[in-house]
Design a protein around this motif. Structure first.
Motif, PDB file in Angstrom:
ATOM      1  N   ASP A 141      -6.184  -0.731   1.705  1.00  0.00           N
ATOM      2  CA  ASP A 141      -7.251   0.264   1.573  1.00  0.00           C
ATOM      3  C   ASP A 141      -7.132   1.359   2.630  1.00  0.00           C
ATOM      4  O   ASP A 141      -7.317   2.537   2.331  1.00  0.00           O
ATOM      5  N   LYS A 142      -6.820   0.966   3.858  1.00  0.00           N
ATOM      6  CA  LYS A 142      -6.665   1.945   4.932  1.00  0.00           C
ATOM      7  C   LYS A 142      -5.486   2.868   4.655  1.00  0.00           C
ATOM      8  O   LYS A 142      -5.587   4.089   4.808  1.00  0.00           O
ATOM      9  N   GLU A 149      -4.383   9.368   0.501  1.00  0.00           N
ATOM     10  CA  GLU A 149      -5.260  10.276  -0.252  1.00  0.00           C
ATOM     11  C   GLU A 149      -5.616  11.493   0.598  1.00  0.00           C
ATOM     12  O   GLU A 149      -5.633  12.620   0.093  1.00  0.00           O
ATOM     13  N   MET A 191     -12.194  -2.932   5.602  1.00  0.00           N
ATOM     14  CA  MET A 191     -11.126  -2.374   4.776  1.00  0.00           C
ATOM     15  C   MET A 191      -9.838  -3.154   5.006  1.00  0.00           C
ATOM     16  O   MET A 191      -9.493  -3.469   6.136  1.00  0.00           O
ATOM     17  N   SER A 248      -6.274   5.254   1.843  1.00  0.00           N
ATOM     18  CA  SER A 248      -7.170   6.298   2.341  1.00  0.00           C
ATOM     19  C   SER A 248      -6.387   7.373   3.103  1.00  0.00           C
ATOM     20  O   SER A 248      -6.632   8.577   2.940  1.00  0.00           O
ATOM     21  N   GLU A 249      -5.443   6.942   3.915  1.00  0.00           N
ATOM     22  CA  GLU A 249      -4.598   7.885   4.658  1.00  0.00           C
ATOM     23  C   GLU A 249      -3.729   8.711   3.709  1.00  0.00           C
ATOM     24  O   GLU A 249      -3.558   9.921   3.900  1.00  0.00           O
TER      25      GLU A 249
END
Length: 82
Positions: free
Chosen positions: A9-10, A16, A5, A13-14
């Motif tokens: 992307d990381k 979201e 990732m 993700s956090e």
């Protein structure tokens, strides 16, 4: 081939996970954190992010772990009282 990732992307993700946990709208989050309603949308579309922005967003989420829903179903940060 294993794909790792990216930092974007990381972070996305956090974000979201934060939005799901708090019920905060992406536009409200973008406005509160970056003064930019479209910040989350641009990340979702693949826009890159600078390291200082990543640090800023993570620090903001850490300082605002809770949110409450308003009548408009948007969430706002809850201030801690001591």
């Amino acid at each position: 081939m294993i794909r790792t990732m990216s930092t974007r992307d990381k972070l996305l993700s956090e974000i979201e996970a934060y939005l799901a946990r708090t019920g905060m709208a992406p536009t409200t989050f973008g406005s509160a954190v970056m003064n930019d309603k479209a910040f989350v949308l641009r990340l979702r579309k693949g826009k890159g992010v600078h390291a200082d922005t990543v640090d800023h967003v993570r620090a903001w989420m850490a300082q605002h772990p809770l949110a409450r829903r308003t009548r408009k179903t948007e969430a706002r940060p809850v201030a801690f009282q001591s």
